[in-house]
Design a protein around this motif. Sequence first.
Motif, short mmCIF file in Angstrom:
data_model
loop_
_atom_site.label_atom_id
_atom_site.label_comp_id
_atom_site.label_asym_id
_atom_site.label_seq_id
_atom_site.Cartn_x
_atom_site.Cartn_y
_atom_site.Cartn_z
N ILE A 173 0.84 -1.21 0.00
CA ILE A 173 0.00 0.00 0.00
C ILE A 173 0.87 1.25 0.00
O ILE A 173 0.59 2.23 -0.71
CB ILE A 173 -0.95 -0.02 1.22
CG1 ILE A 173 -2.01 -1.11 1.04
CG2 ILE A 173 -1.60 1.35 1.42
CD1 ILE A 173 -2.92 -1.30 2.23
N ALA A 174 1.95 1.22 0.77
CA ALA A 174 2.87 2.37 0.81
C ALA A 174 3.48 2.61 -0.57
O ALA A 174 3.59 3.77 -1.01
CB ALA A 174 3.96 2.13 1.85
N ARG A 175 3.86 1.53 -1.26
CA ARG A 175 4.44 1.68 -2.60
C ARG A 175 3.40 2.16 -3.62
O ARG A 175 3.73 2.90 -4.55
CB ARG A 175 5.04 0.35 -3.05
CG ARG A 175 6.27 -0.07 -2.26
CD ARG A 175 7.33 1.01 -2.21
NE ARG A 175 8.55 0.57 -1.54
CZ ARG A 175 9.47 1.37 -1.06
NH1 ARG A 175 9.32 2.70 -1.16
NH2 ARG A 175 10.54 0.89 -0.48
N MET A 176 2.17 1.76 -3.43
CA MET A 176 1.10 2.26 -4.30
C MET A 176 1.00 3.78 -4.17
O MET A 176 0.91 4.50 -5.18
CB MET A 176 -0.25 1.62 -3.92
CG MET A 176 -0.44 0.19 -4.36
SD MET A 176 -2.06 -0.38 -3.82
CE MET A 176 -2.15 -1.94 -4.67
N GLU A 178 3.27 5.79 -3.14
CA GLU A 178 4.48 6.40 -3.69
C GLU A 178 4.37 6.52 -5.20
O GLU A 178 4.73 7.56 -5.77
CB GLU A 178 5.69 5.54 -3.32
CG GLU A 178 7.02 6.10 -3.84
CD GLU A 178 8.18 5.19 -3.54
OE1 GLU A 178 9.33 5.67 -3.59
OE2 GLU A 178 7.97 3.99 -3.27
N ILE A 179 3.89 5.46 -5.86
CA ILE A 179 3.73 5.48 -7.32
C ILE A 179 2.76 6.58 -7.74
O ILE A 179 2.96 7.27 -8.76
CB ILE A 179 3.22 4.10 -7.81
CG1 ILE A 179 4.32 3.04 -7.61
CG2 ILE A 179 2.79 4.16 -9.27
CD1 ILE A 179 3.83 1.62 -7.78
N LEU A 180 1.70 6.77 -6.94
CA LEU A 180 0.65 7.75 -7.25
C LEU A 180 0.98 9.15 -6.73
O LEU A 180 0.13 10.04 -6.78
CB LEU A 180 -0.68 7.27 -6.66
CG LEU A 180 -1.22 5.94 -7.23
CD1 LEU A 180 -2.37 5.43 -6.38
CD2 LEU A 180 -1.66 6.14 -8.69
N LYS A 181 2.20 9.33 -6.21
CA LYS A 181 2.64 10.64 -5.69
C LYS A 181 1.80 11.09 -4.50
O LYS A 181 1.56 12.29 -4.29
CB LYS A 181 2.61 11.71 -6.78
CG LYS A 181 3.29 11.34 -8.09
CD LYS A 181 4.78 11.09 -7.89
CE LYS A 181 5.45 10.80 -9.24
NZ LYS A 181 6.88 10.44 -9.06
N GLU A 182 1.30 10.15 -3.73
CA GLU A 182 0.52 10.46 -2.53
C GLU A 182 1.43 10.45 -1.30
O GLU A 182 2.49 9.83 -1.30
CB GLU A 182 -0.61 9.44 -2.34
CG GLU A 182 -1.62 9.41 -3.48
CD GLU A 182 -2.67 8.33 -3.26
OE1 GLU A 182 -2.66 7.70 -2.19
OE2 GLU A 182 -3.48 8.10 -4.18
N ASP A 183 0.98 11.13 -0.25
CA ASP A 183 1.73 11.08 1.00
C ASP A 183 1.65 9.67 1.58
O ASP A 183 0.58 9.03 1.55
CB ASP A 183 1.15 12.07 2.01
CG ASP A 183 1.40 13.52 1.59
OD1 ASP A 183 2.38 13.74 0.84
OD2 ASP A 183 0.62 14.39 2.01
N LEU A 204 -2.40 -2.17 -9.10
CA LEU A 204 -2.99 -0.91 -9.59
C LEU A 204 -3.49 -1.06 -11.03
O LEU A 204 -4.54 -0.53 -11.38
CB LEU A 204 -1.97 0.22 -9.51
CG LEU A 204 -1.71 0.80 -8.11
CD1 LEU A 204 -0.55 1.77 -8.15
CD2 LEU A 204 -2.97 1.49 -7.56
N ASN A 205 -2.75 -1.78 -11.84
CA ASN A 205 -3.17 -2.01 -13.23
C ASN A 205 -4.43 -2.87 -13.31
O ASN A 205 -5.29 -2.65 -14.15
CB ASN A 205 -2.04 -2.68 -14.03
CG ASN A 205 -0.89 -1.73 -14.31
OD1 ASN A 205 -1.07 -0.52 -14.31
ND2 ASN A 205 0.29 -2.29 -14.54
N LYS A 212 -7.90 6.04 -6.91
CA LYS A 212 -8.73 7.15 -6.45
C LYS A 212 -9.33 6.93 -5.07
O LYS A 212 -9.97 7.82 -4.53
CB LYS A 212 -9.85 7.39 -7.46
CG LYS A 212 -9.34 7.73 -8.87
CD LYS A 212 -10.51 7.91 -9.83
CE LYS A 212 -10.02 8.24 -11.24
NZ LYS A 212 -11.15 8.40 -12.20
N GLU A 213 -9.17 5.75 -4.54
CA GLU A 213 -9.81 5.43 -3.26
C GLU A 213 -8.79 5.13 -2.18
O GLU A 213 -7.60 4.92 -2.46
CB GLU A 213 -10.77 4.24 -3.44
CG GLU A 213 -11.90 4.52 -4.43
CD GLU A 213 -12.91 3.39 -4.47
OE1 GLU A 213 -12.95 2.60 -3.49
OE2 GLU A 213 -13.66 3.31 -5.45
#
Length: 542
Positions: A173-176, A178-183, A204-205, A212-213
């Motif tokens: 989840i943390a890497r997701m 990071e990929i999405l440029k989220e905190d 994610l793919n 978005k969630e």
Amino acid sequence: MSFYNYLKTETLKHIINLYPEIKDPASFVEIQISNPQYGDYTILSSMKLAKHLKESPLKIADKLAQNFNNKDSFSVQVANPGFINITLKEDALQDILKNFSIKSYLNGSESKKILIEYVSANPTGPLHIGHGRWAAFGDSLSRILKDYGFDVQTEFYVNNYGNQMELFTLSIIARMKEILKEDYAFPENGYQGEYVIEIAKKILNKYPFLAKEDKNQHFELIREEALNIALTEQKETLKNFGVLFDSFFFESNLHQENKISKIIELLVSKNQTYKKDGALWLKTSNYFDTEDRVLIRENGLPTYFAADIAYHYEKFKRNFDIYINIWGTDHHGYIARLKSALKALGLPEERLIILLGQLVNLYKNKNLIRMSKRTGNMVTLKELLEEVGPDVLRFYLTSRSLNSTIDFHIEKAKEVTMDNPLYYIQYACARISSIKRNIAEEIPNNLDEYSKYIKTQEEYEIIKKIDNFDFFREKAVRDYEPYYLVNYMLDLSRLFHIYYQKNRIINQDKTIQWSRLFLILRIHEILSKGLSYLNIIPLEKM
């Protein structure tokens, strides 16, 4: 039948005739390969019988020796303190070559059902060379036991429940994020390997709505997908390594089907537990353990030990005669508590055999590679397979006793020289195949009849080594150690290469040609069988 097996059969027959009161006479049959100065085989049964019969081992040896009457084929000599030394003669050696068979001689009544559990890696990432060792060892052991006549099944226990799966999922989840440029805050002691990022991308793919969630609201979905991806890759790597399992047992099933709570209830009903400091304890110190162990923590959650008890209880319900677990040496302290739990349940804990294996040190360019799945610093088993190939890797990982640490040097394993042990064996196979191809159309149907033309001491030494195959196969079965056969193949290959260098096989004298061909074809037959235990195909050309 090999002479070794003949000697076992005769020794058993004589023990039964001389001492009919003995129960389980087969357990007193013990034969070893002799030091050459004393003979070819040594019967040690007299020493074992002496303890049971309270009689002099030398006297027992004399009685047994007098019953061996085939003096034309071998000589029998009794030596202190009760050895019976057997020396083969020319007739016996020629008969060995003519009648030798690689078929197992295990009686149907001796066959057992065996369940072997190995690898059982956490589904939190790719396999590494340590897992590769258990895979190569477990698969080779299974093949040897099956070929010997046992009914063998293999199992992979999937630890898909508990803290490691929670931490693995949080890392993804943390890497997701990071990929999405989220905190994001990476979990303490989380899994940091590059493979975690790849798994995050795949999820994610597959589920674009996750972008978005709130990922934490889909924790269960992400955990299941991560499990499937990691386990699928592990299975694919094992398949490429030539290792397939009959079954996969998921730890989560124990929780979902209340198997853990049921086993705890059973232990409580047997008065094998007590409460202390808010936890439920098992009285393992009543049996083999040094202290009691916790089953239910203060927070009400079962320990991993409780799940392991439930898993083994389910194993024993499947009615195998022997249960073999292959673990890393770091689990040494776990053996006593598990066997204590089985004893507390009234199960025959002696049927559980736990084999502990040492680590593998991986070297590249003479440098030791430090590996950690958590930090992501690792060479995966998949990468090693791509670099050195499954045959080389399987050979090296089964070439030492499970109790010995293996130093695996990538560059050395890839060498195409006679210093590479697998190359050494394969070169023997290829040479013999080449000789056979060159004269295939001339080979007579009665090739075995030419064994009588074998006369040299050098050839007799090879025949003795051929006869030793059954001894080493039996030793591998008895001690659960495939490496005995690996070392045996190297010795047999060495004798062949020496013989090949000194003797022309394709010869003007046809009796010599066919006798030598018959001899080396026996060598090829044994090397092919030995390599098949490692799931390696002998090469016909190199």
